[in-house]
Design a protein around this motif. Structure first.
Motif, PDB file in Angstrom:
ATOM      1  N   GLN A 114       0.783  -1.341  -0.083  1.00 26.64           N
ATOM      2  CA  GLN A 114      -0.072   0.036  -0.150  1.00 26.64           C
ATOM      3  C   GLN A 114       0.854   1.359   0.120  1.00 26.64           C
ATOM      4  O   GLN A 114       0.632   2.188  -1.076  1.00 26.64           O
ATOM      5  N   LYS A 161       3.048   1.809  -3.301  1.00 25.39           N
ATOM      6  CA  LYS A 161       2.576   2.094  -4.393  1.00 25.39           C
ATOM      7  C   LYS A 161       2.275   3.644  -4.295  1.00 25.39           C
ATOM      8  O   LYS A 161       2.264   4.465  -5.369  1.00 25.39           O
ATOM      9  N   ARG A 220      -7.435   7.792  -2.542  1.00 26.39           N
ATOM     10  CA  ARG A 220      -6.462   7.981  -1.430  1.00 26.39           C
ATOM     11  C   ARG A 220      -6.460   9.592  -0.710  1.00 26.39           C
ATOM     12  O   ARG A 220      -6.484  10.511  -1.442  1.00 26.39           O
TER      13      ARG A 220
HETATM   14  N1  ASP Z   1      -3.834  -2.262  -0.208  1.00 27.84           N
HETATM   15  C1  ASP Z   1      -5.241  -2.511  -0.032  1.00 27.84           C
HETATM   16  C2  ASP Z   1      -5.588  -3.902   0.414  1.00 27.84           C
HETATM   17  O1  ASP Z   1      -4.852  -4.825   0.527  1.00 27.84           O
HETATM   18  C3  ASP Z   1      -5.908  -2.397  -1.333  1.00 27.84           C
HETATM   19  C4  ASP Z   1      -6.014  -1.038  -1.896  1.00 27.84           C
HETATM   20  O2  ASP Z   1      -6.575  -0.066  -1.075  1.00 27.84           O
HETATM   21  O3  ASP Z   1      -5.439  -0.821  -2.957  1.00 27.84           O
HETATM   22  O4  ASP Z   1      -6.742  -4.237   0.795  1.00 27.84           O
END
Ligand code: ASP
Length: 586
Positions: free
Chosen positions: A197, A200, A489
């Motif tokens: 998370q 990225k 986000r």
């Molecule tokens: N990283 C988040 C999850 O693993 C997914 C996201 O919000 O892109 O649920």
């Protein structure tokens, strides 16, 4: 050359050719003067034949063979006398001229056939043998196809595949972290990522615009059915996007996978539903919309008739089970037991049956037949239908009715695994209040943006206001399974700081754990958002299976163990000392 063809390749057109195959002995049948060997590789099975014309040395070697021996076989392709229409190579056989035993095999602990005689535990211990079986080879091949198609679609949309680190900082929020002791930094630990998370998001700050990765994630959760401590996500992030851009891009991905992997062309837009509607109509945030059977709220209709459970309930709701008015007393009693199971937790079940003799119910004492008809009408019931009612706390009762709906769907065969019903669910609550720890938790994760119109509430000092804030978050649901989830986000450092404050972190705690991302947001973070899909589960659904285990080459069992490796396991004292670890358990 070890082989000229695969075991799945030969057809009548190869008649008369001299060929060489290599593979495993699946089965040997001795029929008087003839011997048939089924030779298997990942492409199929070819029958090898030994008869009175076969050279003596070949016969001698053949007599020593057992299941799963590895063979190289040379011979002439002949048309079979008795053909086997069940397999693609069933028109031909190979008249053996030469065989080489490449490797002998001990008798395998279970049969390597579609329906193996081996139990789950045994097959897990010998996973490399289980993986030889056709259903598993199909599953792993499907997974490969999915991965290739994901890459090809996302590449065509300008996404870059970028790897992110596996040993990172422990910041548990949500699940527990797996931690890794650092030898070079005594007493300190890395953690394995629960998802990439933050990385990225940092890639968006870094200007990479469209990122994806088919990536392993690690979560030290108490294992519920069919969860794996390590699993794979299709993880994606995009900059300069709104929710609509994301939904369209990934609806495109889903359609591409439907087409390229399953051959299903999807022209319509996927349906969308708000979280609030999903809960009200299906009692679930991941509704299975392959069948209807919606929840109908009856709270006001049923009050005031001296039936205490309904009079005192915050919520009463019913589902109409079409054509099931002829359920017997025994079946209804059994359903009543089913809803009382601890996993469901209802106190009791009320039913209304609309039979040819009129409307009958378990609450006839309290409700006139006109009143029962009014309930039936509200549930959109017709003669022949059965209505099932639950009451109690609003949230829990809806969820229970939702679970009962799924159960009825299962019992009535309304959830076929070759029918697909995709759905986007959006506008989830941002936060959940936890009474035990007296704090809010992020429903998705702490980087999810509140909906812009809810920002005033987000900054309110009042807990009830904060609890009402919706998130700009969405889930992708397929057949009642949450396959993906994501959000727009937060990209503003001060909003992110407010989020940590709402979550009850002190400023120094927030900085210790997440300072790197708050800092990054100070250097020109673009608006961004993304999504991650559960790759294992998506593969399993496309393969028509409930369990993800078959789609992972080397999975853990349901207590998180790898029974083939016998892991986890103890490490020796020297290793412990080197890592500055001391175990209380001997
Ligand atoms: N990283 C988040 C999850 O693993 C997914 C996201 O919000 O892109 O649920």
């Amino acid at each position: 050359m070890y082989r000229t063809h695969s075991c799945g390749e030969l057809r009548l057109q190869h008649r008369g050719q001299q060929v060489t195959l290599a593979g495993w002995v699946q089965r040997i049948r001795n029929l008087g003067g003839m011997t048939f060997i089924d030779l298997r590789d990942r492409y199929g099975i070819t029958q090898l034949t030994i008869d009175e014309n076969t050279p003596d040395d070949v016969r001698k070697t053949a007599a020593t063979l057992g299941r799963e021996c590895v063979l190289q076989a040379t011979g002439t392709v002949l048309e079979r006398r008795s053909k086997n229409p069940k397999i693609p190579t069933g028109d031909v056989e190979l008249a053996l001229a030469r065989i080489t035993l490449l490797n002998a095999a001990e008798t395998p602990p279970f049969t390597i056939e579609d329906d193996s005689d081996g139990g789950e535990e045994l097959r897990a211990r010998f996973r490399y043998l289980d993986l030889r079986r056709n259903p598993l080879q199909k599953a792993i091949t499907l997974r490969h196809r999915m991965a290739q198609e994901v890459r090809s679609y996302l590449d065509s949309q300008q996404f870059l595949e970028i790897e992110t680190p596996f040993i990172i900082k422990s910041t548990p929020e949500g699940a527990r972290d797996f931690v890794v002791p650092s030898r070079m930094n005594p007493g300190e630990f890395y953690a394995l990522p629960q998802s990439p998370q933050t990385f990225k998001q940092l890639l968006m700050v870094a200007g990479y615009d469209r990122y994806f990765q088919i990536v392993r994630c690690f979560r030290d959760e108490d294992l519920r059915a069919d969860r794996q401590p390590e699993f794979t996500q299709i993880d994606c992030e995009m900059a300069f996007v709104e929710r609509e851009d994301i939904l369209q891009t990934f609806e495109g991905l889903a359609k591409h996978l439907f087409k390229s992997v399953l051959g299903v062309a999807w022209t319509d837009n996927f349906p969308r539903m708000s979280y609030a509607d999903a809960m009200a109509c299906y009692g679930s945030d991941k509704p299975d919309i392959r069948f209807d059977m919606r929840l109908n709220e009856l709270t006001a209709t049923v009050k005031g008739k001296n039936f205490t459970p309904f009079d005192t309930a915050e919520y009463t709701g019913g589902i109409c089970v079409q054509g099931c008015a002829d359920f017997t007393r025994k079946q209804l009693d059994e359903l009543a037991e089913w809803v009382k199971r601890p996993q469901i937790g209802a106190k009791g079940l009320v039913y209304i049956r609309w039979t040819n003799d009129g409307i009958k119910s378990s609450i006839d004492k309290y409700y006139t037949s006109d009143e029962l008809s009014a309930i039936a009408a509200q549930c959109r019931a017709a003669p022949g239908d059965l209505i099932l009612l639950l009451s109690g706390d609003k949230k829990k009762t809806r969820e229970r009715l939702g679970a009962l709906r799924i159960e009825m769907g299962n019992r009535l065969g309304m959830r076929p695994n070759n029918v697909f019903a995709p759905l986007w669910v959006y506008d989830f609550p941002l936060l959940e209040w936890d009474d035990a720890t007296q704090r809010f938790y992020a429903m998705h994760h702490p980087f999810t943006a509140p909906k812009p119109e809810d920002l005033p509430k987000f900054y309110s000092a009042n807990r009830d206001d904060i609890a009402q804030v919706n998130a700009n978050a969405y889930d992708f649901v397929l057949n009642g399974v949450e396959i993906g989830g994501g959000s727009i986000r937060i990209h503003d450092a001060s909003v992110q700081q407010r989020m940590f404050e709402v979550l009850g972190f002190s400023e120094s705690e927030a900085n210790y754990k997440f300072g790197f991302i708050i800092n990054a947001f100070r250097y020109g973070a673009p608006p961004h958002g993304g999504v991650a899909f559960g790759f294992d589960r998506w593969c399993a659904l496309f393969g028509g299976q409930e369990t993800i285990r078959d789609y992972i080459a080397f999975p853990k069992n349901n207590t998180g163990r790898d029974v083939m490796l016998d892991a986890p396991s103890k490490i020796d004292d020297a290793q412990m000392t080197e890592l500055c670890l001391k175990s209380e358990i001997k």
